[in-house]
Motif scaffolding. Structure first.
Motif, mmCIF file in Angstrom:
data_model
loop_
_atom_site.group_PDB
_atom_site.id
_atom_site.type_symbol
_atom_site.label_atom_id
_atom_site.label_comp_id
_atom_site.label_asym_id
_atom_site.label_seq_id
_atom_site.Cartn_x
_atom_site.Cartn_y
_atom_site.Cartn_z
ATOM 1 N N SER A 173 0.847 -1.187 0.000
ATOM 2 C CA SER A 173 0.000 0.000 0.000
ATOM 3 C C SER A 173 0.881 1.233 0.000
ATOM 4 O O SER A 173 1.743 1.388 0.866
ATOM 5 C CB SER A 173 -0.912 0.006 1.234
ATOM 6 N N ARG A 174 0.672 2.098 -0.979
ATOM 7 C CA ARG A 174 1.381 3.372 -1.042
ATOM 8 C C ARG A 174 0.705 4.328 -0.069
ATOM 9 O O ARG A 174 -0.475 4.638 -0.213
ATOM 10 C CB ARG A 174 1.307 3.909 -2.467
ATOM 11 N N GLN A 175 1.412 4.770 0.918
ATOM 12 C CA GLN A 175 0.795 5.588 1.960
ATOM 13 C C GLN A 175 1.859 6.466 2.604
ATOM 14 O O GLN A 175 2.984 6.026 2.849
ATOM 15 C CB GLN A 175 0.158 4.667 3.011
ATOM 16 N N GLU A 176 1.485 7.703 2.882
ATOM 17 C CA GLU A 176 2.427 8.603 3.541
ATOM 18 C C GLU A 176 2.759 8.081 4.936
ATOM 19 O O GLU A 176 1.892 7.566 5.647
ATOM 20 C CB GLU A 176 1.858 10.016 3.613
ATOM 21 N N ALA A 177 4.000 8.241 5.335
ATOM 22 C CA ALA A 177 4.481 7.642 6.586
ATOM 23 C C ALA A 177 3.643 8.063 7.790
ATOM 24 O O ALA A 177 3.198 7.218 8.579
ATOM 25 C CB ALA A 177 5.955 8.000 6.802
ATOM 26 N N VAL A 178 3.401 9.370 7.937
ATOM 27 C CA VAL A 178 2.687 9.829 9.133
ATOM 28 C C VAL A 178 1.237 9.359 9.162
ATOM 29 O O VAL A 178 0.620 9.264 10.221
ATOM 30 C CB VAL A 178 2.750 11.369 9.253
ATOM 31 N N SER A 179 0.686 9.054 7.983
ATOM 32 C CA SER A 179 -0.685 8.553 7.913
ATOM 33 C C SER A 179 -0.810 7.154 8.514
ATOM 34 O O SER A 179 -1.905 6.722 8.874
ATOM 35 C CB SER A 179 -1.146 8.536 6.453
ATOM 36 N N MET A 180 0.309 6.446 8.636
ATOM 37 C CA MET A 180 0.287 5.093 9.197
ATOM 38 C C MET A 180 0.189 5.092 10.721
ATOM 39 O O MET A 180 -0.121 4.057 11.328
ATOM 40 C CB MET A 180 1.552 4.340 8.788
ATOM 41 N N ILE A 181 0.433 6.251 11.347
ATOM 42 C CA ILE A 181 0.532 6.285 12.807
ATOM 43 C C ILE A 181 -0.810 6.075 13.510
ATOM 44 O O ILE A 181 -0.901 5.249 14.431
ATOM 45 C CB ILE A 181 1.186 7.607 13.275
ATOM 46 N N PRO A 182 -1.891 6.806 13.145
ATOM 47 C CA PRO A 182 -3.150 6.671 13.904
ATOM 48 C C PRO A 182 -3.670 5.242 14.044
ATOM 49 O O PRO A 182 -4.032 4.820 15.156
ATOM 50 C CB PRO A 182 -4.116 7.568 13.130
ATOM 51 N N PRO A 183 -3.715 4.420 12.960
ATOM 52 C CA PRO A 183 -4.192 3.049 13.149
ATOM 53 C C PRO A 183 -3.307 2.216 14.071
ATOM 54 O O PRO A 183 -3.809 1.335 14.783
ATOM 55 C CB PRO A 183 -4.192 2.472 11.726
ATOM 56 N N LEU A 184 -1.999 2.497 14.066
ATOM 57 C CA LEU A 184 -1.096 1.733 14.932
ATOM 58 C C LEU A 184 -1.382 2.015 16.407
ATOM 59 O O LEU A 184 -1.474 1.086 17.220
ATOM 60 C CB LEU A 184 0.363 2.067 14.609
ATOM 61 N N VAL A 185 -1.542 3.285 16.769
ATOM 62 C CA VAL A 185 -1.760 3.616 18.180
ATOM 63 C C VAL A 185 -3.195 3.319 18.614
ATOM 64 O O VAL A 185 -3.485 3.287 19.811
ATOM 65 C CB VAL A 185 -1.392 5.081 18.491
ATOM 66 N N LEU A 186 -4.101 3.083 17.653
ATOM 67 C CA LEU A 186 -5.468 2.696 18.018
ATOM 68 C C LEU A 186 -5.498 1.288 18.607
ATOM 69 O O LEU A 186 -6.381 0.951 19.390
ATOM 70 C CB LEU A 186 -6.379 2.788 16.791
ATOM 71 N N ASP A 187 -4.524 0.451 18.220
ATOM 72 C CA ASP A 187 -4.340 -0.870 18.839
ATOM 73 C C ASP A 187 -5.582 -1.754 18.661
ATOM 74 O O ASP A 187 -6.218 -2.182 19.627
ATOM 75 C CB ASP A 187 -4.001 -0.715 20.324
ATOM 76 N N VAL A 188 -5.886 -2.054 17.402
ATOM 77 C CA VAL A 188 -7.063 -2.877 17.083
ATOM 78 C C VAL A 188 -6.731 -4.360 17.228
ATOM 79 O O VAL A 188 -5.686 -4.825 16.778
ATOM 80 C CB VAL A 188 -7.549 -2.574 15.647
ATOM 81 N N LYS A 189 -7.655 -5.103 17.849
ATOM 82 C CA LYS A 189 -7.541 -6.550 18.030
ATOM 83 C C LYS A 189 -8.652 -7.252 17.245
ATOM 84 O O LYS A 189 -9.680 -6.641 16.917
ATOM 85 C CB LYS A 189 -7.635 -6.922 19.506
ATOM 86 N N PRO A 190 -8.497 -8.548 16.950
ATOM 87 C CA PRO A 190 -9.496 -9.261 16.135
ATOM 88 C C PRO A 190 -10.903 -9.278 16.712
ATOM 89 O O PRO A 190 -11.865 -9.446 15.970
ATOM 90 C CB PRO A 190 -8.924 -10.692 16.056
ATOM 91 N N GLU A 191 -11.051 -9.079 18.010
ATOM 92 C CA GLU A 191 -12.381 -9.124 18.621
ATOM 93 C C GLU A 191 -13.033 -7.752 18.726
ATOM 94 O O GLU A 191 -14.169 -7.629 19.215
ATOM 95 C CB GLU A 191 -12.289 -9.748 20.018
ATOM 96 N N HIS A 192 -12.390 -6.697 18.255
ATOM 97 C CA HIS A 192 -12.898 -5.338 18.451
ATOM 98 C C HIS A 192 -13.935 -4.923 17.407
ATOM 99 O O HIS A 192 -13.840 -5.277 16.232
ATOM 100 C CB HIS A 192 -11.743 -4.334 18.415
ATOM 101 N N THR A 193 -14.903 -4.119 17.855
ATOM 102 C CA THR A 193 -15.773 -3.384 16.943
ATOM 103 C C THR A 193 -15.127 -2.020 16.727
ATOM 104 O O THR A 193 -14.771 -1.328 17.682
ATOM 105 C CB THR A 193 -17.181 -3.217 17.526
ATOM 106 N N VAL A 194 -14.980 -1.630 15.455
ATOM 107 C CA VAL A 194 -14.192 -0.445 15.107
ATOM 108 C C VAL A 194 -15.007 0.466 14.203
ATOM 109 O O VAL A 194 -15.643 0.009 13.253
ATOM 110 C CB VAL A 194 -12.887 -0.848 14.378
ATOM 111 N N LEU A 195 -14.971 1.769 14.496
ATOM 112 C CA LEU A 195 -15.628 2.776 13.662
ATOM 113 C C LEU A 195 -14.578 3.742 13.129
ATOM 114 O O LEU A 195 -13.832 4.348 13.896
ATOM 115 C CB LEU A 195 -16.676 3.548 14.467
ATOM 116 N N ASP A 196 -14.521 3.867 11.806
ATOM 117 C CA ASP A 196 -13.689 4.884 11.152
ATOM 118 C C ASP A 196 -14.645 5.949 10.646
ATOM 119 O O ASP A 196 -15.369 5.753 9.672
ATOM 120 C CB ASP A 196 -12.903 4.258 10.005
ATOM 121 N N MET A 197 -14.665 7.112 11.300
ATOM 122 C CA MET A 197 -15.720 8.102 11.078
ATOM 123 C C MET A 197 -15.556 8.888 9.780
ATOM 124 O O MET A 197 -16.545 9.331 9.202
ATOM 125 C CB MET A 197 -15.793 9.057 12.267
ATOM 126 N N CYS A 198 -14.328 9.115 9.347
ATOM 127 C CA CYS A 198 -14.063 9.883 8.115
ATOM 128 C C CYS A 198 -13.065 9.066 7.299
ATOM 129 O O CYS A 198 -11.884 9.379 7.256
ATOM 130 C CB CYS A 198 -13.497 11.259 8.431
#
Length: 700
Positions: free
Chosen positions: A148-173
């Motif tokens: 995936s071509r993606q700017e480096a800083v754009s990768m940070i938010p999903p990493l610190v969100l710390d998603v696990k396989p059992e989680h319900t996740v909402l991406d608002m925008c």
């Protein structure tokens, strides 16, 4: 209110897409200077004087190419090994026009060395043979979703969100979708059938369909795409027979912003930047954040992020949310997260400068209290220094702001000086909209908590119906029997998307955890997409006319018996990749794989599957095959075929063909997008267009 800008959405390109020459010429003519921007950030003092020249020079420089490797762990590391062994050694010590070229470097803070940065110009990538070869590799792997071509800083938010396989996740925008893709990948980490799911939302109808295009290649049955204004995102019922509403384990609020952190690629920001944009967007951002916190489960985590460096859009929004929620939320200390990431702390003091560049004071006419910095007492309680600021010059990236919230568990004994002790109740959608003018709220303060009043959607809100089939439907019963599907597979989760409600051509499958949500919220949610293709009708003159699609094989391979699974050796597999419909008589003469041939000849006509065992260290390949009476054919897309030939057998011609095909496809998509823009299509009034202010994707 921030003014809308006529950015052409076709500027989002994939690997290998060529820039429009006229647009590129115009970009280079723009002067990368803005006196107000320079004065504002110098006065703000977030950049030390000794670093200012480097900071400004970096902001004026071209953004480096960055990418991350996606997929399952074995698969990802196989692609990584290919890059490190077959490309990286030849990119060290290179020269271009007499100057040394910096070799690619891994992002030290991204897990497992799966993200890389190339600090080279587009000219070098196009004209240097070694870098051009790497580009073709990236194009081929990107086309099938491995990179995936993606700017480096754009990768940070999903990493610190710390998603696990059992989680319900909402991406608002969510659009354009690179961060959403990371969330889905985290959900599926070492788990083909997670119990959680991702709800990806975008306010703009057309961009929500673009989002589907980006995410479909991940083949996740645990994804739902919806189309709502994030400020007024509806409550979701957990099932149709109860009055319980969903609270999410994880919420991502990557909100629309003025985007001065993207000025290295969106050069128009230099010309258009002004303090008015941040002031106008502040309330929209706060509304989205507050809505996200309302939808967050106790003990859950929310990440608020922008690609702006302006504190009015960042710390001021965070402080307003902390002030509103009190002890019910707190900021997570991220100092130990992502070691190797160079960052700065959040700030707790800033001036408020209006669009005429006049300093304003709290209480002045036309100002909002939430624009202003917290009091000294609030500062001690808010811990705004826990926010993350990333500046371009720190590691040659874009600018970004990230904050991690946690909703404190009601059983927690945490003590705070903040006064609010009750969770704010939700306003009605109608009342919220009455407080807005042109999509920007007149006030950021909720004055009268009331219960939510549900607004029913129009009957035609969902373009395609989602109709679930009975597991005893005659067509499904044929499939269960033919493929030997076990009882662990939830057979009630198959659906069709047509007005008749009958399986005519395609049957889809959604994860059991999403089925109840879809059925319970047909009048609440504007569904755009959910489900992966499971069965597609092929022919009516055979035992079972329905073939299993490649999209759902990662799930179905765990539930079918081995009757229609055929082992194939690597040489025969290569032949299947390079030759369409090889005849059984030719395979018999060659003796390339007698066991494969005998098993195929023993099967009835229809869909079968080949399994390629490549050893413990490498990913097993499991792919669909069509078995005819006299020949067979591997049912794999052209892009996947070319990628497999290159990755497994080092076929350079295949990767060149893949790169050329991707470039043609990207050019066609660009032309179509620009045509639609010229016809007058624009983003929703309720949400400022996010494309000029997103760091998800990069131009080539």
């Amino acid at each position: 209110m921030a003014r809308k800008r006529n950015f052409k959405k076709g500027n989002k390109k994939t690997f290998g897409a060529r820039d429009d020459s006229n647009a590129q010429k115009n970009w280079t003519e723009l002067q990368k200077e803005n006196e107000k921007w320079e004065k504002y950030y110098k006065d703000l003092g977030v950049i030390p004087d000794a670093e200012w020249d480097e900071f400004k020079k970096t902001c004026q420089a071209q953004l480096p190419l960055t990418f991350r490797i996606t997929g399952s762990r074995k698969h990802a590391h196989e692609v990584l090994s290919m890059f490190e062994e077959h490309h990286l050694p030849y990119l060290t010590g290179c020269e271009f026009e007499g100057e040394a070229i910096a070799p690619p470097k891994k992002l030290p803070w991204y897990p497992e060395n799966l993200a890389w940065q190339l600090d080279v110009s587009k000219q070098v990538i196009r004209k240097n043979e070694q870098f051009s070869k790497v580009q073709r590799f990236l194009v081929a792997e990107n086309a099938v979703g491995n990179i995936s071509r993606q700017e480096a800083v754009s990768m940070i938010p999903p990493l610190v969100l710390d998603v696990k396989p059992e989680h319900t996740v909402l991406d608002m925008c969510a659009a354009p979708g690179s961060k959403t893709a990371q969330l889905i990948e985290a959900l599926h980490a070492n788990c083909d059938e997670p119990t959680g799911y991702v709800v990806a939302n975008d306010a703009d109808h057309r961009r929500s369909h673009m989002l589907v295009h980006q995410l479909k290649r991940l083949n996740s049955a645990n994804l739902m795409v919806v189309n709502h204004d994030a400020q007024f995102f509806p409550r979701i019922k957990t099932d149709k027979d109860s009055n319980q509403f969903l609270k999410f384990d994880r919420v991502l609020c990557d909100v629309p912003c003025s985007g001065d952190g993207t000025m290295r690629k969106n050069v128009n920001v230099w010309r258009d930047w002004g303090t008015g944009s941040g002031l106008g967007l502040h309330t929209v951002q706060l509304n989205i954040l507050k809505r996200g916190l309302n939808l967050l489960k106790q003990g859950g985590r929310l990440v608020y992020s922008t690609c702006s460096m302006n504190p009015i859009e960042n710390e001021a929004v965070v402080a307003a949310a902390l002030r509103h929620w009190g002890v019910k939320i707190k900021l997570v200390d991220c100092a130990e997260l992502l070691p190797g990431l160079v960052r700065s702390k959040g700030i707790d003091n800033w001036p408020v400068i209006d669009k005429n560049y006049i300093k304003r004071e709290k209480g002045d006419e036309g100002t909002h209290e939430t624009w202003f910095p917290p009091t000294s007492e609030e500062s001690a309680a808010f811990n705004l220094d826990r926010c993350i600021r990333v500046y371009p010059h720190q590691q040659n990236t874009g600018g970004f702001f990230i904050t991690v919230f946690e909703k404190v568990n009601s059983e927690s004994n945490e003590v705070s000086k903040r006064a609010t002790t009750e969770e704010p109740k939700e306003e009605s959608v109608v009342e919220k909209k009455q407080k807005t003018e042109g999509g920007v709220a007149a006030t950021a303060t909720v004055t009268e908590p009331v219960s939510v009043k549900k607004e029913k959607l129009p009957r035609d809100a969902n373009e395609e119906p989602f109709v679930f089939l009975s597991p005893d439907h005659p067509e499904l019963k044929k499939c269960w029997s033919f493929y030997g599907i076990d009882d662990k597979f939830d057979k009630s989760c198959c659906l069709v998307r047509n007005a008749t409600g009958e399986p005519t051509r395609v049957i889809y499958y959604v994860s059991p955890c999403l089925k109840d949500v879809i059925e319970a919220n047909e009048d609440r949610l504007k569904f755009i997409y959910s489900g992966v293709k499971l069965f597609v009708s092929q022919r009516s003159d055979i035992e079972c006319s329905w073939r299993i699609q490649n999209e759902s094989l990662q799930i179905m391979k765990h539930h079918m018996n081995s009757n229609r699974v055929v082992d194939v050796n690597i040489d025969c597999f290569k032949l299947l990749l390079t030759e369409s419909f090889p005849k059984f008589e030719d395979l018999e003469k060659s003796h390339i794989d007698d066991n494969f041939l005998n098993k195929m000849k023993s099967l009835s006509a229809g869909c079968a599957f080949v399994s390629v065992d490549r050893g413990e260290e490498k990913e097993e390949l499991f792919l669909p095959m069509w078995n005819g009476s006299k020949c067979a054919n591997l049912m794999v897309s052209k892009e996947s075929t070319q990628e497999l030939l290159h990755r497994l057998f080092g076929d350079e011609v295949a990767v060149q063909q893949a790169a050329a095909a991707a470039e043609r496809k990207a050019a066609a998509n660009l032309a179509a997008a620009e045509s639609k823009t010229e016809e007058g299509e624009s983003s929703s009034v309720n949400e400022v267009p996010k494309e000029p202010a997103t760091s998800d994707d990069q131009n080539m």
